[in-house]
Design a protein around this motif. Structure first.
Motif, PDB file in Angstrom:
ATOM      1  N   THR A  35     -15.033  14.332  11.239  1.00 23.34           N
ATOM      2  CA  THR A  35     -15.868  14.974  12.250  1.00 23.34           C
ATOM      3  C   THR A  35     -16.943  15.794  11.533  1.00 23.34           C
ATOM      4  O   THR A  35     -16.797  16.113  10.341  1.00 23.34           O
ATOM      5  CB  THR A  35     -15.039  15.907  13.139  1.00 23.34           C
ATOM      6  N   PRO A  36     -18.019  16.163  12.228  1.00 21.25           N
ATOM      7  CA  PRO A  36     -19.037  17.008  11.584  1.00 21.25           C
ATOM      8  C   PRO A  36     -18.453  18.324  11.075  1.00 21.25           C
ATOM      9  O   PRO A  36     -18.840  18.809  10.005  1.00 21.25           O
ATOM     10  CB  PRO A  36     -20.059  17.241  12.699  1.00 21.25           C
ATOM     11  N   GLU A  37     -17.515  18.893  11.831  1.00 26.20           N
ATOM     12  CA  GLU A  37     -16.908  20.155  11.411  1.00 26.20           C
ATOM     13  C   GLU A  37     -16.100  19.982  10.123  1.00 26.20           C
ATOM     14  O   GLU A  37     -16.131  20.841   9.232  1.00 26.20           O
ATOM     15  CB  GLU A  37     -16.006  20.706  12.527  1.00 26.20           C
ATOM     16  N   GLU A  38     -15.381  18.862  10.021  1.00 21.98           N
ATOM     17  CA  GLU A  38     -14.621  18.597   8.793  1.00 21.98           C
ATOM     18  C   GLU A  38     -15.563  18.373   7.615  1.00 21.98           C
ATOM     19  O   GLU A  38     -15.296  18.823   6.495  1.00 21.98           O
ATOM     20  CB  GLU A  38     -13.714  17.381   8.995  1.00 21.98           C
ATOM     21  N   MET A  39     -16.677  17.684   7.865  1.00 22.31           N
ATOM     22  CA  MET A  39     -17.641  17.454   6.788  1.00 22.31           C
ATOM     23  C   MET A  39     -18.288  18.757   6.339  1.00 22.31           C
ATOM     24  O   MET A  39     -18.602  18.937   5.160  1.00 22.31           O
ATOM     25  CB  MET A  39     -18.719  16.472   7.237  1.00 22.31           C
ATOM     26  N   GLN A  40     -18.482  19.687   7.271  1.00 19.82           N
ATOM     27  CA  GLN A  40     -19.050  20.982   6.895  1.00 19.82           C
ATOM     28  C   GLN A  40     -18.106  21.728   5.955  1.00 19.82           C
ATOM     29  O   GLN A  40     -18.524  22.278   4.932  1.00 19.82           O
ATOM     30  CB  GLN A  40     -19.326  21.812   8.155  1.00 19.82           C
ATOM     31  N   ALA A  64     -20.301  11.059  11.355  1.00 22.34           N
ATOM     32  CA  ALA A  64     -21.387  12.019  11.146  1.00 22.34           C
ATOM     33  C   ALA A  64     -22.359  11.450  10.127  1.00 22.34           C
ATOM     34  O   ALA A  64     -22.025  10.553   9.348  1.00 22.34           O
ATOM     35  CB  ALA A  64     -20.834  13.362  10.656  1.00 22.34           C
ATOM     36  N   SER A  65     -23.570  11.966  10.152  1.00 20.09           N
ATOM     37  CA  SER A  65     -24.557  11.599   9.134  1.00 20.09           C
ATOM     38  C   SER A  65     -24.800  12.813   8.252  1.00 20.09           C
ATOM     39  O   SER A  65     -24.861  13.944   8.740  1.00 20.09           O
ATOM     40  CB  SER A  65     -25.865  11.132   9.776  1.00 20.09           C
ATOM     41  N   CYS A  66     -24.912  12.563   6.957  1.00 24.67           N
ATOM     42  CA  CYS A  66     -25.156  13.635   5.989  1.00 24.67           C
ATOM     43  C   CYS A  66     -26.401  13.276   5.181  1.00 24.67           C
ATOM     44  O   CYS A  66     -26.440  12.230   4.535  1.00 24.67           O
ATOM     45  CB  CYS A  66     -23.968  13.802   5.046  1.00 24.67           C
ATOM     46  N   ARG A  67     -27.376  14.142   5.234  1.00 21.76           N
ATOM     47  CA  ARG A  67     -28.588  13.943   4.442  1.00 21.76           C
ATOM     48  C   ARG A  67     -28.537  14.903   3.260  1.00 21.76           C
ATOM     49  O   ARG A  67     -28.450  16.117   3.434  1.00 21.76           O
ATOM     50  CB  ARG A  67     -29.832  14.177   5.295  1.00 21.76           C
ATOM     51  N   ILE A  68     -28.570  14.334   2.060  1.00 22.60           N
ATOM     52  CA  ILE A  68     -28.481  15.123   0.832  1.00 22.60           C
ATOM     53  C   ILE A  68     -29.873  15.221   0.224  1.00 22.60           C
ATOM     54  O   ILE A  68     -30.503  14.206  -0.075  1.00 22.60           O
ATOM     55  CB  ILE A  68     -27.526  14.469  -0.182  1.00 22.60           C
ATOM     56  N   ARG A  69     -30.352  16.439   0.050  1.00 22.01           N
ATOM     57  CA  ARG A  69     -31.654  16.659  -0.574  1.00 22.01           C
ATOM     58  C   ARG A  69     -31.471  17.540  -1.806  1.00 22.01           C
ATOM     59  O   ARG A  69     -30.818  18.580  -1.731  1.00 22.01           O
ATOM     60  CB  ARG A  69     -32.627  17.322   0.391  1.00 22.01           C
ATOM     61  N   VAL A  70     -32.033  17.104  -2.917  1.00 24.21           N
ATOM     62  CA  VAL A  70     -31.937  17.866  -4.169  1.00 24.21           C
ATOM     63  C   VAL A  70     -33.334  18.094  -4.718  1.00 24.21           C
ATOM     64  O   VAL A  70     -34.152  17.166  -4.767  1.00 24.21           O
ATOM     65  CB  VAL A  70     -31.069  17.129  -5.208  1.00 24.21           C
ATOM     66  N   ASP A  95     -26.533  19.921  23.246  1.00 19.32           N
ATOM     67  CA  ASP A  95     -25.943  18.849  24.054  1.00 19.32           C
ATOM     68  C   ASP A  95     -24.782  18.163  23.338  1.00 19.32           C
ATOM     69  O   ASP A  95     -24.751  16.927  23.193  1.00 19.32           O
ATOM     70  CB  ASP A  95     -27.005  17.808  24.425  1.00 19.32           C
ATOM     71  N   ASP A  96     -23.825  18.939  22.876  1.00 16.53           N
ATOM     72  CA  ASP A  96     -22.614  18.451  22.195  1.00 16.53           C
ATOM     73  C   ASP A  96     -22.876  17.889  20.801  1.00 16.53           C
ATOM     74  O   ASP A  96     -21.940  17.434  20.133  1.00 16.53           O
ATOM     75  CB  ASP A  96     -21.891  17.375  23.028  1.00 16.53           C
ATOM     76  N   VAL A  97     -24.120  17.872  20.369  1.00 19.44           N
ATOM     77  CA  VAL A  97     -24.435  17.426  19.007  1.00 19.44           C
ATOM     78  C   VAL A  97     -24.551  18.660  18.120  1.00 19.44           C
ATOM     79  O   VAL A  97     -25.347  19.562  18.393  1.00 19.44           O
ATOM     80  CB  VAL A  97     -25.740  16.618  18.961  1.00 19.44           C
ATOM     81  N   GLY A 119     -23.741  15.308  14.043  1.00 17.13           N
ATOM     82  CA  GLY A 119     -22.811  14.428  14.738  1.00 17.13           C
ATOM     83  C   GLY A 119     -22.317  15.076  16.013  1.00 17.13           C
ATOM     84  O   GLY A 119     -22.570  16.259  16.272  1.00 17.13           O
ATOM     85  N   ILE A 120     -21.613  14.294  16.814  1.00 14.43           N
ATOM     86  CA  ILE A 120     -21.042  14.827  18.053  1.00 14.43           C
ATOM     87  C   ILE A 120     -19.865  15.723  17.701  1.00 14.43           C
ATOM     88  O   ILE A 120     -18.972  15.327  16.947  1.00 14.43           O
ATOM     89  CB  ILE A 120     -20.599  13.684  18.984  1.00 14.43           C
ATOM     90  N   SER A 121     -19.874  16.924  18.233  1.00 15.86           N
ATOM     91  CA  SER A 121     -18.860  17.921  17.893  1.00 15.86           C
ATOM     92  C   SER A 121     -17.450  17.407  18.157  1.00 15.86           C
ATOM     93  O   SER A 121     -17.169  16.812  19.209  1.00 15.86           O
ATOM     94  CB  SER A 121     -19.102  19.197  18.704  1.00 15.86           C
ATOM     95  N   LYS A 122     -16.570  17.598  17.161  1.00 18.80           N
ATOM     96  CA  LYS A 122     -15.144  17.252  17.234  1.00 18.80           C
ATOM     97  C   LYS A 122     -14.890  15.748  17.293  1.00 18.80           C
ATOM     98  O   LYS A 122     -13.759  15.315  17.507  1.00 18.80           O
ATOM     99  CB  LYS A 122     -14.469  17.915  18.448  1.00 18.80           C
TER     100      LYS A 122
END
Length: 262
Positions: A137-142, A200-206, A165-167, A193-196
């Motif tokens: 989930t997005p929360e787990e990825m955070q 999810a999508s993760c954009r990595i910027r360095v 809106d739940d995102v 991502g949609i909560s819970k």
């Protein structure tokens, strides 16, 4: 067999030589054939290690110490092994090449204010990549991202959250300095991502003061974020856990007992 890890700022490369024959082998020499000399210095006293013999089913695991000379180390290490068998015949073997790619292990955290971070990023070249995750989930990825940045030697600059809106949207940033060049590198990770809900999508910027660090750092963070780790304690999940997650099941971490997959 061969492998390696960075310990205390040095890269320790190991070669395991196993005698699977029913006879003793003699005059065993393990040596380094090739390594990225522009970024590593071999610090082991000798560039070859000798064993008078290895008994049947026995093994030896010599190691070679390398000292990085840059904050970004990429390349291949190849070792060779020579020995004499029971009949007196000499043999020479080479290991498969071992790919070393280290950036985050050669960083150290450096504190900076969120405002200072934003100003620095405007001055630096950057690169980014998009990573899709299906099992978290997005929360787990955070939670996982915060742990990965800490384990990757980044100082946590900020961690922001917003919901529309739940995102859910997370933005996490980190700042570090190279141990050798003393040049800075910053990381931003955007999670959406949609909560819970899993997926999810993760954009990595360095961004970095040394352009050569940017792409390797992106690859390093991508690999760490893609690994199947418990988002709470950071330990690796078992293969059974991974398979169950892929099937949509809820699993429990053996180390911290947290439920994953809800």
């Amino acid at each position: 067999m061969r492998g390696g890890e960075i310990i205390g700022g040095r890269f320790k490369f190991k070669v395991k030589v196993v005698n699977e024959s029913p006879y003793t082998i003699n005059d065993v020499t393990v040596y380094i054939l090739s390594y990225p000399r522009d970024t590593l210095i071999l610090k082991t006293e000798d560039d070859d290690i000798f064993f008078s013999k290895i008994e049947p089913q026995g093994f030896r695991s010599p190691s070679f110490d390398f000292l990085p000379t840059q904050d970004c180390v990429r390349g291949e290490i190849v070792a060779g092994v020579s020995y004499v068998d029971a009949s007196g015949k000499a043999h020479t073997l080479t290991t498969e090449s071992y790919t070393i790619r280290a950036v985050c292990d050669l960083l150290q955290p450096e504190a900076i204010t969120p405002r200072g971070f934003e100003l620095k990023l405007k001055e630096l070249e950057s690169g980014e990549i998009l990573l899709k995750v299906e099992e978290w989930t997005p929360e787990e990825m955070q939670e996982k991202t915060l742990r990965v940045l800490s384990d990757s030697n980044f100082h946590e600059v900020s961690s922001d959250e917003s919901i529309t809106d739940d995102v859910v949207h997370f933005k996490i940033s980190g700042w570090a300095k190279g141990k050798y060049t003393r040049k800075n590198v910053g990381a931003e990770i955007f999670i959406t991502g949609i909560s819970k809900q899993k997926g999810a999508s993760c954009r990595i910027r360095v961004a970095g003061e040394d352009d050569a660090m940017i792409l390797p750092a992106i690859d390093d963070l991508k690999e760490r974020l893609s690994a199947y780790l418990c988002p709470m304690c950071g330990n690796k999940l078992t293969l059974d856990n991974v398979e169950d997650l892929k099937k949509g099941k809820i699993v429990r971490c053996l180390f911290c007992n947290v439920s994953i997959g809800r």
